[in-house]
Design a protein around this motif. Structure first.
Motif, PDB file in Angstrom:
ATOM      1  N   TYR A 103      18.433  -3.644  27.510  1.00  0.00           N
ATOM      2  CA  TYR A 103      17.917  -3.125  26.237  1.00  0.00           C
ATOM      3  C   TYR A 103      18.787  -1.968  25.745  1.00  0.00           C
ATOM      4  N   GLU A 104      19.201  -1.096  26.653  1.00  0.00           N
ATOM      5  CA  GLU A 104      20.074   0.016  26.258  1.00  0.00           C
ATOM      6  C   GLU A 104      21.396  -0.512  25.724  1.00  0.00           C
ATOM      7  N   GLN A 105      21.913  -1.562  26.352  1.00  0.00           N
ATOM      8  CA  GLN A 105      23.134  -2.179  25.827  1.00  0.00           C
ATOM      9  C   GLN A 105      22.904  -2.693  24.401  1.00  0.00           C
TER      10      GLN A 105
ATOM     11  N   PHE B  49      20.750  -1.608  22.245  1.00  0.00           N
ATOM     12  CA  PHE B  49      20.570  -0.466  21.352  1.00  0.00           C
ATOM     13  C   PHE B  49      21.924   0.071  20.871  1.00  0.00           C
ATOM     14  N   TYR B  50      22.880   0.190  21.772  1.00  0.00           N
ATOM     15  CA  TYR B  50      24.177   0.767  21.403  1.00  0.00           C
ATOM     16  C   TYR B  50      25.172  -0.267  20.888  1.00  0.00           C
TER      17      TYR B  50
ATOM     18  N   LEU C 120      15.929   6.920  26.290  1.00  0.00           N
ATOM     19  CA  LEU C 120      16.990   7.000  25.298  1.00  0.00           C
ATOM     20  C   LEU C 120      16.949   8.385  24.648  1.00  0.00           C
TER      21      LEU C 120
ATOM     22  N   LEU D 172      12.031   2.981  29.989  1.00  0.00           N
ATOM     23  CA  LEU D 172      13.236   3.102  29.170  1.00  0.00           C
ATOM     24  C   LEU D 172      13.411   4.550  28.754  1.00  0.00           C
TER      25      LEU D 172
ATOM     26  N   PRO E 263      15.515  -2.665  31.232  1.00  0.00           N
ATOM     27  CA  PRO E 263      15.927  -1.429  30.560  1.00  0.00           C
ATOM     28  C   PRO E 263      17.429  -1.337  30.337  1.00  0.00           C
ATOM     29  N   GLU E 264      18.222  -1.768  31.313  1.00  0.00           N
ATOM     30  CA  GLU E 264      19.671  -1.612  31.167  1.00  0.00           C
ATOM     31  C   GLU E 264      20.235  -2.514  30.074  1.00  0.00           C
TER      32      GLU E 264
END
Length: 361
Positions: free
Chosen positions: A262-264, A266-267, A289, A287, A259-260
Motif C-alpha cells: 500500500y505504501e508503494q 501511495f508513492y 504514513l 499502516l 502495508p508495504e
C-alpha cells in the motif's frame, strides 16, 4: 423438509477442509435454493479456513458461484425456478442510509438466508460470505441471486461473484478510470488481473502490472498490461515513475492488502492521483504514513468493497460484454476440479500456479 448434499467444510482453524454431508432446508420467505454448477476457489475461502475472517467454525466454504434456481420461498418474485444466476454477497436492502441516498452499491444491511444449513448432527454451518457454494445445493437470500444470460458457461460466470468483479469494479467503479489514464496494478492474481482488464476496458493508455512472479506478469500482459515491473528485482515506485514520465500513475490499485505494498501504491501515484485498496488486509496489519505527505500529495485514497458493484446492474452487463467477445472472462479459469480437490487448490493458489481453480458440479 431438508435435503442432504455434499459440501466442503472447514471444521477448525487451519485444519484441512473435507467433503461431508450437509443438510439444506427448503427455502422460506425471501430465500432461494440453488443448484450450484460451478464455484471458484477464492483467497477469501482460504482466509476463512485460516481463521483470518472470524472464528465461527464450522464454515461451509465457497462463494464465487453460478447455478440454477431450484426453488424459492413464499413471496419471492425477483427470481424463479429454472433461472440461471450468479450468486452475490451484496443483496441490497433498499432501505439503509446508503440505499436511501441512491448508493445501493454501498448497502450497509445486505441480506443472507434466515435459515441455517447444518451438519448431519444439527451443528449450524457458517456459509462463507453468506453463500456457502462448495456444495451441490445451497440456500441463500433471493436477493443474492442475479439472473444472467445462460449462454455463458457457469465456470466463467461464477467468477463475477467475487474476485474478478472486485478487480473489474476497482478500476471501473471505485477508481473511475477513464480514457487516456495511466494505471498501475500491484499484485497480479485474479483480482489484480481483473483490475487490469477493467482498466483496458475503460481505455487506459498505460497499464503497468507489478508483481514478484514473472509468470504472473506474463498472464497480466494477456489481460491488457502494456508494461510490467518485477518488484523482486526493481523498486516498484521507481519503475512506475519511469514508465509515466517521472510523475507516477493517475491511478494505482493495490490488490494484495499489505502495508508495504500500500505504501508503494501511495508513492507511485501522480500528484492528485488516486490509490484504490482492493486487496484484503488481516486484522493485525497497521499502516504508518507521514500526514504531511497525505496532505501534500492530494488526490484520493479509497477502499473498494466488492468493486463497489451493484450486481443487478453490473453482472448482466459484464456477461453481455463477454458474450460479445469484448471481455475474456474465460481466461481466468486455470483449471476445473471436483469438490474433493479444494484443499489441493488452496496449495496451488499459495504456490502461484493458478489464477482460478473452479469447482464444477
Amino acid at each position: 423438509m431438508t435435503i442432504s448434499v455434499q459440501g466442503v467444510v472447514a471444521r477448525g482453524k487451519g485444519e484441512p477442509v473435507a467433503v461431508t454431508t450437509i443438510l439444506v432446508p427448503e427455502p422460506g420467505p425471501a430465500e432461494a435454493l440453488v443448484t450450484v454448477q460451478a464455484c471458484g476457489v477464492c483467497h477469501t475461502d482460504l482466509h476463512y479456513k485460516q481463521g483470518g475472517i472470524g472464528e465461527d467454525f464450522p464454515y461451509l466454504l465457497g462463494h464465487e458461484a453460478a447455478g440454477v434456481v431450484d426453488a424459492v420461498g413464499p413471496d419471492v418474485t425477483d427470481v424463479a425456478p429454472g433461472d440461471f444466476v450468479i450468486l452475490n454477497w451484496r443483496a441490497v436492502c433498499g432501505r439503509c442510509r446508503a440505499c436511501s441516498r441512491g448508493r445501493p452499491w454501498y448497502c450497509f444491511s445486505t441480506h443472507n438466508a434466515s435459515q441455517k444449513m447444518t451438519l448431519e448432527d444439527g451443528t449450524p454451518l457458517s456459509p462463507a460470505l453468506g453463500i456457502g457454494a462448495f456444495a451441490e445445493k445451497t440456500l441463500v437470500a433471493s436477493g443474492q441471486c442475479t439472473k444472467v444470460d445462460p449462454a455463458i458457461p457457469a465456470a466463467t460466470a461464477g467468477l463475477l461473484g467475487c474476485g474478478v468483479m472486485a478487480g473489474l469494479g476497482a478500476a471501473l467503479n471505485t477508481a473511475g478510470v477513464t480514457r487516456g489514464d495511466s494505471v498501475a496494478v500491484i499484485g497480479c492474481g485474479g483480482v489484480g488481473d481483473g483490475a487490469i482488464l477493467g482498466a483496458r476496458l475503460a481505455g487506459a493508455r498505460t497499464i503497468i502490472a507489478v508483481d514478484v512472479d514473472d509468470r504472473k506478469l506474463e498472464w497480466a500482459r494477456g489481460f491488457g498490461a502494456t508494461d510490467v515491473v518485477n518488484s523482486r528485482t526493481t523498486d516498484p515506485v521507481a519503475g512506475i515513475r519511469e514508465l509515466t514520465g517521472g510523475f507516477g500513475a493517475d491511478v494505482v490499485i493495490e490488490a494484495i492488502g499489505r502495508p508495504e505494498t500500500y505504501e508503494q501504491a501511495f508513492y507511485a501515484r501522480d500528484l492528485a492521483g488516486t490509490v484504490v485498496l482492493v486487496g484484503v488486509p488481516t486484522p493485525e496489519m497497521r499502516l504508518e504514513l507521514p500526514l504531511l505527505d497525505v496532505f501534500g500529495r492530494g488526490g484520493a485514497l479509497k477502499s473498494s468493497w466488492y468493486g463497489d458493484c451493484l450486481p443487478s446492474r453490473d453482472f448482466p452487463m459484464l456477461v453481455d460484454l463477454h458474450l460479445a467477445g469484448r471481455l475474456p472472462l474465460d481466461k481466468f479459469v486455470s483449471e476445473t476440479i471436483a469438490l474433493g480437490d479444494v484443499e489441493e487448490a488452496f496449495a496451488k493458489m499459495g504456490r502461484g500456479e493458478v489464477l482460478r481453480s473452479v469447482v464444477t458440479l
